[in-house]
Motif scaffolding. Structure first.
Motif, PDB file in Angstrom:
ATOM      1  N   ALA A 103       0.838  -1.190   0.000  1.00  0.00           N
ATOM      2  CA  ALA A 103       0.000   0.000   0.000  1.00  0.00           C
ATOM      3  C   ALA A 103       0.877   1.245   0.000  1.00  0.00           C
ATOM      4  O   ALA A 103       1.949   1.256   0.611  1.00  0.00           O
ATOM      5  CB  ALA A 103      -0.923   0.007   1.211  1.00  0.00           C
ATOM      6  N   PRO A 104       0.445   2.309  -0.665  1.00  0.00           N
ATOM      7  CA  PRO A 104       1.231   3.537  -0.727  1.00  0.00           C
ATOM      8  C   PRO A 104       1.081   4.387   0.524  1.00  0.00           C
ATOM      9  O   PRO A 104       0.356   4.043   1.453  1.00  0.00           O
ATOM     10  CB  PRO A 104       0.653   4.251  -1.949  1.00  0.00           C
ATOM     11  N   SER A 105       1.768   5.527   0.523  1.00  0.00           N
ATOM     12  CA  SER A 105       1.834   6.367   1.706  1.00  0.00           C
ATOM     13  C   SER A 105       0.584   7.184   1.964  1.00  0.00           C
ATOM     14  O   SER A 105       0.365   7.641   3.082  1.00  0.00           O
ATOM     15  CB  SER A 105       3.041   7.311   1.612  1.00  0.00           C
ATOM     16  N   SER A 106      -0.234   7.389   0.944  1.00  0.00           N
ATOM     17  CA  SER A 106      -1.423   8.205   1.101  1.00  0.00           C
ATOM     18  C   SER A 106      -2.517   7.715   0.171  1.00  0.00           C
ATOM     19  O   SER A 106      -2.245   7.044  -0.827  1.00  0.00           O
ATOM     20  CB  SER A 106      -1.113   9.682   0.837  1.00  0.00           C
ATOM     21  N   PRO A 107      -3.768   8.054   0.460  1.00  0.00           N
ATOM     22  CA  PRO A 107      -4.877   7.540  -0.344  1.00  0.00           C
ATOM     23  C   PRO A 107      -4.950   8.102  -1.755  1.00  0.00           C
ATOM     24  O   PRO A 107      -5.653   7.528  -2.581  1.00  0.00           O
ATOM     25  CB  PRO A 107      -6.113   7.936   0.474  1.00  0.00           C
ATOM     26  N   HIS A 108      -4.251   9.180  -2.041  1.00  0.00           N
ATOM     27  CA  HIS A 108      -4.284   9.767  -3.382  1.00  0.00           C
ATOM     28  C   HIS A 108      -3.207   9.184  -4.291  1.00  0.00           C
ATOM     29  O   HIS A 108      -3.147   9.532  -5.475  1.00  0.00           O
ATOM     30  CB  HIS A 108      -4.121  11.287  -3.312  1.00  0.00           C
ATOM     31  N   THR A 109      -2.362   8.315  -3.770  1.00  0.00           N
ATOM     32  CA  THR A 109      -1.216   7.792  -4.506  1.00  0.00           C
ATOM     33  C   THR A 109      -1.508   6.420  -5.096  1.00  0.00           C
ATOM     34  O   THR A 109      -1.914   5.498  -4.391  1.00  0.00           O
ATOM     35  CB  THR A 109       0.010   7.690  -3.591  1.00  0.00           C
ATOM     36  N   LEU A 110      -1.271   6.281  -6.391  1.00  0.00           N
ATOM     37  CA  LEU A 110      -1.435   5.003  -7.069  1.00  0.00           C
ATOM     38  C   LEU A 110      -0.211   4.123  -6.869  1.00  0.00           C
ATOM     39  O   LEU A 110       0.916   4.607  -6.771  1.00  0.00           O
ATOM     40  CB  LEU A 110      -1.664   5.207  -8.564  1.00  0.00           C
ATOM     41  N   VAL A 111      -0.422   2.824  -6.822  1.00  0.00           N
ATOM     42  CA  VAL A 111       0.674   1.869  -6.864  1.00  0.00           C
ATOM     43  C   VAL A 111       1.241   1.866  -8.277  1.00  0.00           C
ATOM     44  O   VAL A 111       0.508   1.682  -9.245  1.00  0.00           O
ATOM     45  CB  VAL A 111       0.206   0.463  -6.477  1.00  0.00           C
ATOM     46  N   VAL A 112       2.549   2.087  -8.386  1.00  0.00           N
ATOM     47  CA  VAL A 112       3.199   2.092  -9.694  1.00  0.00           C
ATOM     48  C   VAL A 112       4.103   0.878  -9.823  1.00  0.00           C
ATOM     49  O   VAL A 112       4.468   0.239  -8.837  1.00  0.00           O
ATOM     50  CB  VAL A 112       3.996   3.391  -9.939  1.00  0.00           C
ATOM     51  N   ARG A 113       4.492   0.558 -11.044  1.00  0.00           N
ATOM     52  CA  ARG A 113       5.234  -0.659 -11.321  1.00  0.00           C
ATOM     53  C   ARG A 113       6.585  -0.717 -10.634  1.00  0.00           C
ATOM     54  O   ARG A 113       7.068  -1.799 -10.301  1.00  0.00           O
ATOM     55  CB  ARG A 113       5.396  -0.830 -12.833  1.00  0.00           C
ATOM     56  N   SER A 114       7.204   0.432 -10.409  1.00  0.00           N
ATOM     57  CA  SER A 114       8.512   0.470  -9.767  1.00  0.00           C
ATOM     58  C   SER A 114       8.453   0.240  -8.265  1.00  0.00           C
ATOM     59  O   SER A 114       9.468  -0.050  -7.631  1.00  0.00           O
ATOM     60  CB  SER A 114       9.179   1.817 -10.033  1.00  0.00           C
ATOM     61  N   GLY A 115       7.273   0.373  -7.694  1.00  0.00           N
ATOM     62  CA  GLY A 115       7.133   0.278  -6.255  1.00  0.00           C
ATOM     63  C   GLY A 115       7.416   1.578  -5.529  1.00  0.00           C
ATOM     64  O   GLY A 115       7.387   1.614  -4.294  1.00  0.00           O
ATOM     65  N   TYR A 116       7.687   2.632  -6.268  1.00  0.00           N
ATOM     66  CA  TYR A 116       7.947   3.929  -5.656  1.00  0.00           C
ATOM     67  C   TYR A 116       6.734   4.380  -4.850  1.00  0.00           C
ATOM     68  O   TYR A 116       5.593   4.222  -5.274  1.00  0.00           O
ATOM     69  CB  TYR A 116       8.275   4.956  -6.739  1.00  0.00           C
ATOM     70  N   ASP A 117       6.997   4.964  -3.687  1.00  0.00           N
ATOM     71  CA  ASP A 117       5.983   5.476  -2.763  1.00  0.00           C
ATOM     72  C   ASP A 117       5.211   4.384  -2.028  1.00  0.00           C
ATOM     73  O   ASP A 117       4.218   4.674  -1.370  1.00  0.00           O
ATOM     74  CB  ASP A 117       4.994   6.410  -3.469  1.00  0.00           C
ATOM     75  N   ILE A 118       5.656   3.133  -2.124  1.00  0.00           N
ATOM     76  CA  ILE A 118       5.085   2.091  -1.283  1.00  0.00           C
ATOM     77  C   ILE A 118       5.597   2.289   0.137  1.00  0.00           C
ATOM     78  O   ILE A 118       6.803   2.338   0.373  1.00  0.00           O
ATOM     79  CB  ILE A 118       5.444   0.682  -1.775  1.00  0.00           C
TER      80      ILE A 118
END
Length: 125
Positions: A97-112
């Motif tokens: 899950a990402p850091s905030s509800p507005h953030t999408l999960v991206v393929r790189s895993g950035y912001d997870i």
């Protein structure tokens, strides 16, 4: 406290099916994008599938057409249904899950920000 708890891993025959689950607690389940990543021995972690906070799914090219990701709001459970499995699908599968509800999960895993401990799926003939 945020908790992501995977389950459902095990041994599957080549060409078979399996379903793994991620029990989510501690965050606004319906407001977050959620994703699945996997890692095989000697391989880098890779993106598998995810859903947006509006429940739109998206997939890696290697699993598209075979896997389905979806959430059950009632039970706060995130699922990955897998069909036509092959040995290349073997690995430890992680819920993320990402850091905030507005953030999408991206393929790189950035912001997870949050990771489960993983569940092992082994596919063999």
């Amino acid at each position: 406290q945020v908790r992501l708890a995977e389950s459902g891993g095990g041994s599957v025959r080549d060409g078979g099916s399996a379903r793994i689950s991620c029990q989510v607690s501690g965050l606004a389940f319906e407001s977050y994008s959620l994703g699945w990543f996997r890692q095989a021995p000697g391989k880098e972690r890779e993106f598998v599938a995810a859903v947006s906070h509006t429940d739109s799914p998206y997939y890696s090219h290697s699993v598209e057409g075979r896997f389905t990701s979806f959430r059950d709001v009632t039970t706060q459970t995130f699922y990955l249904q897998m069909h036509n499995l092959s040995p290349a699908d073997t690995g430890v599968y992680f819920c993320a899950a990402p850091s905030s509800p507005h953030t999408l999960v991206v393929r790189s895993g950035y912001d997870i920000r949050y990771w489960g401990s993983g569940t092992l799926v082994t596919v063999s003939s």
